[in-house]
Design an enzyme around this catalytic site. Structure first.
Site, PDB file in Angstrom:
ATOM      1  CE1 TYR A   1      -3.814  -1.957   5.927  1.00  0.00           C
ATOM      2  CE2 TYR A   1      -3.073   0.192   5.137  1.00  0.00           C
ATOM      3  CZ  TYR A   1      -3.583  -1.072   4.880  1.00  0.00           C
ATOM      4  OH  TYR A   1      -3.854  -1.446   3.591  1.00  0.00           O
TER       5      TYR A   1
ATOM      6  CB  SER B   1      -0.871  -0.001   1.260  1.00  0.00           C
ATOM      7  OG  SER B   1      -1.504   1.252   1.451  1.00  0.00           O
TER       8      SER B   1
END
Length: 236
Positions: free
Chosen positions: A152, A139
Site C-alpha cells: 500500500y 493518502s
C-alpha cells in the site's frame, strides 16, 4: 470555478470518499459521473444521490485503460465536456512483506497506481479543452510508511510522485493538478463498517468540502499537495 453545469468524473464513486465528494459537488450544482467495477452497485449509488439527470453511473475497472477511455467517452457523449476528474478508486491489502501475496501486490499496483495513470490518459485531452482540474486521492501512507503496509505504501508513494510530476507537465495547458493525502477516513476501506466508532475520523463529506475549496481557489494559486488528518486521534 463556478460549478453550475460543470462536469465532474469520480472513480470509485459508489461509496466512501468518492460518494461523499459526489454529494458535495452535486449540492454545488455540478453534473457528476461516478464509476465502479460493478454497474449495479454504481446505479444504486446514483439513485441514492437523487439528482435526476445530473448523475451518470458508469462501470469501469481503472486498472484497464480501455475501461477508462470508454467511461470518459460516455461522459463526453452525454454532456459534451469534462471539467474535473477525481481519481479516487483504490484497494488495500495489509500484511508483512514476507507474507504479502503476489496477487494482492499486483491488485494494489494495478488499481491504486496504474489506475490514476489510466484515468488521466483517458481524460487529459478533454481537460486540455476545458482547462480543467485533475485530482488524485493519495493518502498520508504516501509519505509515512508503516509495518505491514509495504504494498500500500508503495502505491501511495507512487501516486504522490506521479501527481506532482503530472502537475509540472500539464500546467502549460492551464490544467490544475493536485493530490489529496487523507489520514483516517470513516469509509468501508479494508473491510471496515463505518459506525459511531468512526466519529473521530475524517468523514467522506469533509473531503468533499476540501475538493470544493480547491475548485473555488483563485486560478493563479495551486495547492498541489494537501495533507489532511483528524483533528484529534482516537482515544484508545
Amino acid at each position: 470555478m463556478n460549478l453550475n453545469d460543470k462536469v465532474v468524473y469520480i472513480t470509485g464513486g459508489s461509496k466512501g470518499i468518492g460518494y461523499g465528494v459526489a454529494i458535495k459537488l452535486l449540492e454545488a450544482g455540478a453534473k457528476v459521473a461516478i464509476s465502479g467495477r460493478t454497474l449495479k452497485t454504481v446505479e444504486e449509488a446514483a439513485k441514492q444521490l437523487d439528482a435526476q439527470d445530473r448523475v451518470l453511473p458508469l462501470a469501469s475497472d481503472v486498472s484497464k485503460h480501455g475501461d477508462e477511455k470508454a467511461a470518459v467517452q460516455k461522459i463526453l457523449d452525454k454532456w459534451g465536456q469534462l471539467d474535473v476528474v477525481l481519481a479516487n478508486a483504490g484497494v488495500g491489502y495489509f500484511a508483512p512483506v514476507d507474507e504479502l501475496e503476489d496477487d494482492a501486490w499486483h491488485k494494489m499496483i494495478d488499481t491504486n497506481l496504474s489506475g490514476v495513470f489510466h484515468t488521466l490518459k483517458a481524460s487529459v485531452e478533454a481537460l486540455k479543452k476545458s482547462k480543467g482540474y485533475y485530482i488524485t486521492l493519495a493518502s498520508l501512507a504516501g509519505t509515512n510508511f508503516f509495518a505491514s503496509g509495504a504494498g500500500y505504501n508503495a502505491t501511495k508513494f507512487g501516486v504522490v510522485g506521479f501527481t506532482q510530476a503530472a502537475m509540472l507537465d500539464l500546467r502549460k495547458y492551464d490544467i490544475k493538478v493536485s493530490t489529496i493525502m487523507p489520514g483516517s477516513v470513516a469509509t468501508h476501506f479494508a473491510g471496515n463498517e463505518p459506525d459511531e466508532k468512526d466519529a473521530w475520523k475524517i468523514q467522506p463529506e469533509d473531503i468533499g468540502e476540501l475538493v470544493l475549496d480547491l475548485l473555488k481557489m483563485n486560478p493563479r494559486t495551486l495547492p498541489s499537495k494537501i495533507e489532511v488528518r483528524p483533528t484529534r486521534p482516537d482515544k484508545k
